[in-house]
Design an enzyme around this catalytic site. Structure first.
Site, short mmCIF file in Angstrom:
data_model
loop_
_atom_site.label_atom_id
_atom_site.label_comp_id
_atom_site.label_asym_id
_atom_site.label_seq_id
_atom_site.Cartn_x
_atom_site.Cartn_y
_atom_site.Cartn_z
N GLU A 27 0.83 -1.20 0.00
CA GLU A 27 0.00 0.00 0.00
C GLU A 27 0.87 1.25 0.00
O GLU A 27 0.56 2.24 -0.68
CB GLU A 27 -0.90 0.02 1.24
CG GLU A 27 -1.95 -1.07 1.26
CD GLU A 27 -2.75 -1.08 2.53
OE1 GLU A 27 -4.00 -1.05 2.43
OE2 GLU A 27 -2.15 -1.12 3.63
N LYS A 104 -11.83 3.95 1.20
CA LYS A 104 -10.68 3.20 0.66
C LYS A 104 -11.25 2.03 -0.15
O LYS A 104 -11.27 0.89 0.30
CB LYS A 104 -9.79 2.72 1.81
CG LYS A 104 -8.47 2.12 1.38
CD LYS A 104 -7.63 1.80 2.62
CE LYS A 104 -6.31 1.16 2.25
NZ LYS A 104 -5.50 0.84 3.44
#
Length: 125
Positions: A27, A104
Site C-alpha cells: 500500500e 478506501k
C-alpha cells in the site's frame, strides 16, 4: 450558531486522490485511490444575509487543504487520516463541528468488498 434544531451544513463530497496510506508495504509502495467526504456545521445566516464569502467557508480553499493532507505524509490507519482531515476543518474559526468520511475502495481484505470507510465527527471544544 443560532438556536436551531438542525445546524447548517456545508459539504465537500468525493474529493479523490491517489495516496500511499496503509499498514502494508504494498500500500505504501503502490498507493491507491482514496476519497473524502467532509461535512461542516456552521451558521451560514451571516454569509447569506450579506452575500459575503468572508462569513462562510471557502469551498475551494477547503478542498485544497484537505487534498494536501490526503496526498501528504502517509499514515497507517484511516482513523489517523480522518483526524488530520477533521483538524483542517476545525482550524476554520467559523466551523463548529465537522464530520469526515474516508473511503478506501481498493482495500484488500482477502474477500470482495465495495468500500472500506471510517467516519469521525468532532466538535469545537
Amino acid at each position: 450558531m443560532t438556536d436551531r434544531a438542525t445546524p447548517d451544513r456545508i459539504a465537500v463530497r468525493g474529493l479523490t486522490a491517489h495516496a500511499h496510506h496503509g499498514v502494508y508495504d504494498v500500500e505504501r509502495e503502490n498507493g491507491q485511490t482514496f476519497s473524502v467526504d467532509a461535512v461542516l456545521e456552521l451558521d451560514t445566516a451571516p454569509a447569506a444575509a450579506g452575500d459575503d464569502l468572508m462569513k462562510t467557508v471557502d469551498y475551494a480553499e477547503l478542498a485544497q487543504r484537505l487534498h494536501a493532507v490526503l496526498t501528504g505524509d502517509p499514515v497507517d490507519l484511516l482513523e489517523t487520516l480522518c483526524q488530520r482531515l477533521v483538524d483542517v476543518c476545525l482550524a476554520d474559526r467559523l466551523v463548529q463541528a465537522a464530520e469526515i468520511t474516508v473511503h478506501k475502495p481498493q482495500a484488500d481484505l482477502g474477500v470482495p468488498v465495495d468500500d472500506v470507510t471510517v467516519t469521525i465527527r468532532r466538535e469545537r471544544a
